[in-house]
Design a protein around this motif. Structure first.
Motif, PDB file in Angstrom:
ATOM      1  N   SER A  91       0.846  -1.194   0.000  1.00  0.00           N
ATOM      2  CA  SER A  91       0.000   0.000   0.000  1.00  0.00           C
ATOM      3  C   SER A  91       0.883   1.246   0.000  1.00  0.00           C
ATOM      4  CB  SER A  91      -0.906   0.013   1.238  1.00  0.00           C
ATOM      5  OG  SER A  91      -0.126   0.180   2.413  1.00  0.00           O
ATOM      6  N   MET A 153       0.572  -4.486  -5.342  1.00  0.00           N
ATOM      7  CA  MET A 153      -0.395  -3.394  -5.211  1.00  0.00           C
ATOM      8  C   MET A 153      -1.311  -3.338  -6.430  1.00  0.00           C
ATOM      9  SD  MET A 153       2.166  -0.527  -3.562  1.00  0.00           S
ATOM     10  CE  MET A 153       0.976   0.824  -3.627  1.00  0.00           C
ATOM     11  N   LYS A 158      -5.006  -1.829  -5.982  1.00  0.00           N
ATOM     12  CA  LYS A 158      -4.651  -0.574  -5.306  1.00  0.00           C
ATOM     13  C   LYS A 158      -3.945   0.403  -6.247  1.00  0.00           C
ATOM     14  CE  LYS A 158      -4.372  -2.786  -0.790  1.00  0.00           C
ATOM     15  NZ  LYS A 158      -3.514  -3.096   0.386  1.00  0.00           N
ATOM     16  N   GLU A 207      -2.817   5.527  -7.974  1.00  0.00           N
ATOM     17  CA  GLU A 207      -3.679   4.897  -6.989  1.00  0.00           C
ATOM     18  C   GLU A 207      -5.125   4.866  -7.485  1.00  0.00           C
ATOM     19  OE1 GLU A 207      -3.657   5.007  -2.092  1.00  0.00           O
ATOM     20  OE2 GLU A 207      -3.416   6.858  -3.225  1.00  0.00           O
TER      21      GLU A 207
END
Length: 208
Positions: A91, A153, A158, A207
Motif C-alpha cells: 500500500s 499493489m 490498489k 492509486e
C-alpha cells in the motif's frame, strides 16, 4: 533473504577462523564506508582488526578479493533489511513507512556516508569490473523487491492497471540514490525526505 546471482559461497572454516574472518570483514567494511575503498589499506584493516599479515592473506589473496567480500557483506545487510520492509509492502501507507525507516536510519548518521551499495558503486564501477558486476546484481535484486511490491499493489487493485511496476521501481530507486547523495553532501536528511516524497507522490498518481 533474496540471493543475488553474484553471491559468493564462503569456504568452510573452523569456528575460530569464521570469527577471525568476520572481524576483518566488519572492520574493512566500516573503514571502506567511512574512508572510501581507495583510501583504506590492508595494513589499516589488519591493525584495526588485531590480526596478522599472514592471517589477512590466508583469507584474502589481495585487496580486490577483500573488496569483493565486503560488497557481499554490505549487500546481505542492506537486502535483508530491505526485504523485511518490501516483502510486506502492499500500500501507499506501507511505502511511506518504508520511506520513514530509511530517512530515520540516515538521520542517525546525520546523513553521512550515503547508501551502503550506492557509495561502493560510485567509487568502484568505473575502476573494477568484477565489483561493478556484483553491485549491478545486488541492485537488480533490490529493484525486484520494489517491483514485486508494486506488482502486488496492482494485482490487489490498489494501483491502476496501466501502472508499470518495473518503471515505478526504477524511478523510486533513482530518487532514493539521489536522496542519499543529497543527504550525504548536505549532512541533512531534509532533501532525502523531499526527494522520496516526490517519488511517492508520483506512485500515488496511479492509486485507484
Amino acid at each position: 533473504m533474496v540471493q543475488s546471482e553474484h553471491s559468493v559461497k564462503p569456504a568452510r572454516l573452523t569456528a575460530r577462523g569464521e570469527a577471525t574472518k568476520a572481524r576483518m570483514l566488519q572492520v574493512a567494511a566500516e573503514l571502506m564506508r567511512v574512508k572510501g575503498v581507495a583510501a583504506t589499506t590492508l595494513d589499516e584493516v589488519r591493525s584495526a582488526s588485531g590480526t596478522s599479515k599472514s592471517q589477512l592473506y590466508h583469507y584474502f589473496a589481495d585487496k580486490d578479493a577483500l573488496v569483493q567480500v565486503v560488497i557481499e557483506l554490505q549487500a546481505r545487510d542492506l537486502l535483508d533489511r530491505e526485504e523485511g520492509y518490501l516483502r510486506r509492502l502492499n500500500s501507499i501507507k506501507g511505502l511511506e513507512r518504508w520511506r520513514d525507516a530509511i530517512v530515520q536510519r540516515s538521520a542517525l548518521r546525520g546523513g553521512a556516508h550515503g547508501c551502503q551499495l550506492g557509495s561502493l558503486a560510485s567509487e568502484l564501477s568505473d575502476q573494477n569490473e568484477p565489483a561493478r558486476a556484483a553491485l549491478a546484481g545486488h541492485f537488480g535484486t533490490w529493484l525486484r523487491l520494489m517491483s514485486d511490491a508494486f506488482e502486488r499493489m496492482r494485482a490487489a487493485g490498489k494501483l491502476r492497471p496501466e501502472a508499470d511496476p518495473e518503471g515505478l521501481a526504477t524511478g523510486l530507486m533513482s530518487a532514493l540514490q539521489g536522496a542519499f547523495l543529497l543527504a550525504q553532501t548536505t549532512q541533512d536528511v531534509k532533501p532525502m525526505k523531499i526527494a522520496l516524497d516526490m517519488a511517492i507522490d508520483y506512485v500515488r498518481g496511479f492509486e485507484v
